[in-house]
Motif scaffolding. Structure first.
Motif, PDB file in Angstrom:
ATOM      1  N   UNK A  19     -33.395  29.030  12.856  1.00 15.88           N
ATOM      2  CA  UNK A  19     -32.591  27.889  12.400  1.00 15.88           C
ATOM      3  C   UNK A  19     -33.147  26.607  13.009  1.00 15.88           C
ATOM      4  N   UNK A  20     -33.536  25.609  12.197  1.00 14.47           N
ATOM      5  CA  UNK A  20     -33.958  24.325  12.749  1.00 14.47           C
ATOM      6  C   UNK A  20     -32.818  23.649  13.506  1.00 14.47           C
ATOM      7  N   UNK A  25     -20.516  19.464  15.012  1.00 15.28           N
ATOM      8  CA  UNK A  25     -20.215  20.786  15.550  1.00 15.28           C
ATOM      9  C   UNK A  25     -20.480  20.863  17.048  1.00 15.28           C
ATOM     10  N   UNK A  26     -21.521  20.181  17.526  1.00 14.42           N
ATOM     11  CA  UNK A  26     -21.828  20.226  18.961  1.00 14.42           C
ATOM     12  C   UNK A  26     -20.714  19.551  19.757  1.00 14.42           C
ATOM     13  N   UNK A  27     -20.216  18.417  19.270  1.00  9.76           N
ATOM     14  CA  UNK A  27     -19.099  17.747  19.948  1.00  9.76           C
ATOM     15  C   UNK A  27     -17.875  18.644  19.990  1.00  9.76           C
ATOM     16  N   UNK A  28     -17.585  19.312  18.876  1.00  9.85           N
ATOM     17  CA  UNK A  28     -16.413  20.184  18.848  1.00  9.85           C
ATOM     18  C   UNK A  28     -16.581  21.349  19.822  1.00  9.85           C
ATOM     19  N   UNK A  29     -17.781  21.941  19.859  1.00  8.86           N
ATOM     20  CA  UNK A  29     -18.029  23.038  20.789  1.00  8.86           C
ATOM     21  C   UNK A  29     -17.810  22.580  22.231  1.00  8.86           C
ATOM     22  N   UNK A  30     -18.287  21.393  22.558  1.00  5.30           N
ATOM     23  CA  UNK A  30     -18.111  20.876  23.917  1.00  5.30           C
ATOM     24  C   UNK A  30     -16.640  20.638  24.232  1.00  5.30           C
ATOM     25  N   UNK A  31     -15.866  20.173  23.239  1.00  4.86           N
ATOM     26  CA  UNK A  31     -14.423  19.986  23.459  1.00  4.86           C
ATOM     27  C   UNK A  31     -13.717  21.320  23.688  1.00  4.86           C
ATOM     28  N   UNK A  89     -15.517  34.787  10.729  1.00  9.39           N
ATOM     29  CA  UNK A  89     -16.292  33.674  11.279  1.00  9.39           C
ATOM     30  C   UNK A  89     -17.041  32.935  10.180  1.00  9.39           C
ATOM     31  N   UNK A  90     -17.529  33.698   9.173  1.00 11.34           N
ATOM     32  CA  UNK A  90     -18.269  33.063   8.086  1.00 11.34           C
ATOM     33  C   UNK A  90     -17.344  32.175   7.257  1.00 11.34           C
ATOM     34  N   UNK A  91     -16.198  32.730   6.844  1.00  9.67           N
ATOM     35  CA  UNK A  91     -15.269  31.926   6.033  1.00  9.67           C
ATOM     36  C   UNK A  91     -14.613  30.843   6.883  1.00  9.67           C
ATOM     37  N   UNK A 144     -25.310  23.252  12.228  1.00  9.14           N
ATOM     38  CA  UNK A 144     -23.878  22.941  12.301  1.00  9.14           C
ATOM     39  C   UNK A 144     -23.007  24.153  11.951  1.00  9.14           C
ATOM     40  N   UNK A 145     -23.332  24.813  10.827  1.00  9.58           N
ATOM     41  CA  UNK A 145     -22.519  25.950  10.393  1.00  9.58           C
ATOM     42  C   UNK A 145     -22.583  27.094  11.397  1.00  9.58           C
ATOM     43  N   UNK A 146     -23.745  27.304  12.022  1.00 12.67           N
ATOM     44  CA  UNK A 146     -23.888  28.381  12.994  1.00 12.67           C
ATOM     45  C   UNK A 146     -23.068  28.105  14.248  1.00 12.67           C
TER      46      UNK A 146
END
Length: 215
Positions: free
Chosen positions: A136-137, A72-78, A196-198, A142-144
């Motif tokens: 959240x640890x 998820x972090x990689x996708x956010x950065x992209x 956003x949840x779904x 990832x989901x957040x």
């Protein structure tokens, strides 16, 4: 969500036939998403999932068919977003926040004394996802992050409209109304959070790879 029909040889324990159906196979197709009066997309479940797949195809196409490539972090950065991990001050119910514009937030950076009355003010750059590590640890966010990626891509118009009226949605004037099925669907915050949840489920478990897993 899928409906799965299986024909199984009970003696051999072998699946003879497996058919998978989407929830909305008979729904009409729409060329573009409809928007509410608050500029929030009005989406069916299948449109949310298709939109999530389109996001993956654009920013992380390999994850459409391989769960091991999800990050998820990689996708956010992209997508042009940065991710910050902060222990937020007196926000026990907040899991994550998305900042479209540069802003400030209170955090307890001194983990040994989070009870102190004066928190530290942290500058948050524009286009940033903040994960509240008090809730959240870091290894379970990832989901957040996917949740906020959906907001970033689908709900920018709502936030711009909100900013034109007030920069804090909690400060907007409210009034009591009788809750009916119709008025409940008109609440833009509920609509956005539901999408956003779904949608985050769709990013984390895209239909193409899940169909293969089910089979």
């Amino acid at each position: 969500s899928f409906r799965v029909a299986m024909h199984i040889d009970m003696d051999e324990g072998e699946i003879l036939e497996c058919d998978i159906f989407g929830e909305s196979d008979l729904m009409p197709e729409r060329d573009m998403w409809m928007l509410s009066d608050y500029l929030v997309p009005i989406l069916r479940k299948d449109e949310i999932e298709a939109g999530a797949e389109a996001l993956l195809e654009k920013y992380n196409p390999e994850a459409l068919y391989d769960l091991k490539t999800h990050n998820a972090i990689d996708m956010a950065e992209r997508m042009g977003l940065r991710v910050m991990m902060l222990p937020l001050y007196k926000r026990p119910k907040t899991k994550s926040l998305l900042f479209f514009c540069e802003s400030e937030i209170a955090a307890c950076l001194d983990q040994e004394d989070q009870s102190k009355e004066i928190p530290e003010i942290v500058l948050i750059p524009a286009n940033t996802i903040v994960i509240n590590t008090n809730h959240i640890p870091e290894d379970s966010c990832q989901m957040n992050i996917y949740h906020e990626c959906i907001h970033f891509d689908w709900h920018y118009l709502f936030y711009r409209l909100q900013d034109m009226h007030n920069n804090d949605v909690k400060s907007l004037k409210t009034r009591r109304v009788v809750k009916t099925a119709k008025t409940r669907r008109e609440n833009p915050l509920l609509m956005m959070e539901g999408q956003a949840r779904r949608g985050s489920y769709g990013l984390y478990m895209p239909a193409p790879v899940m169909r293969a897993e089910i089979k």
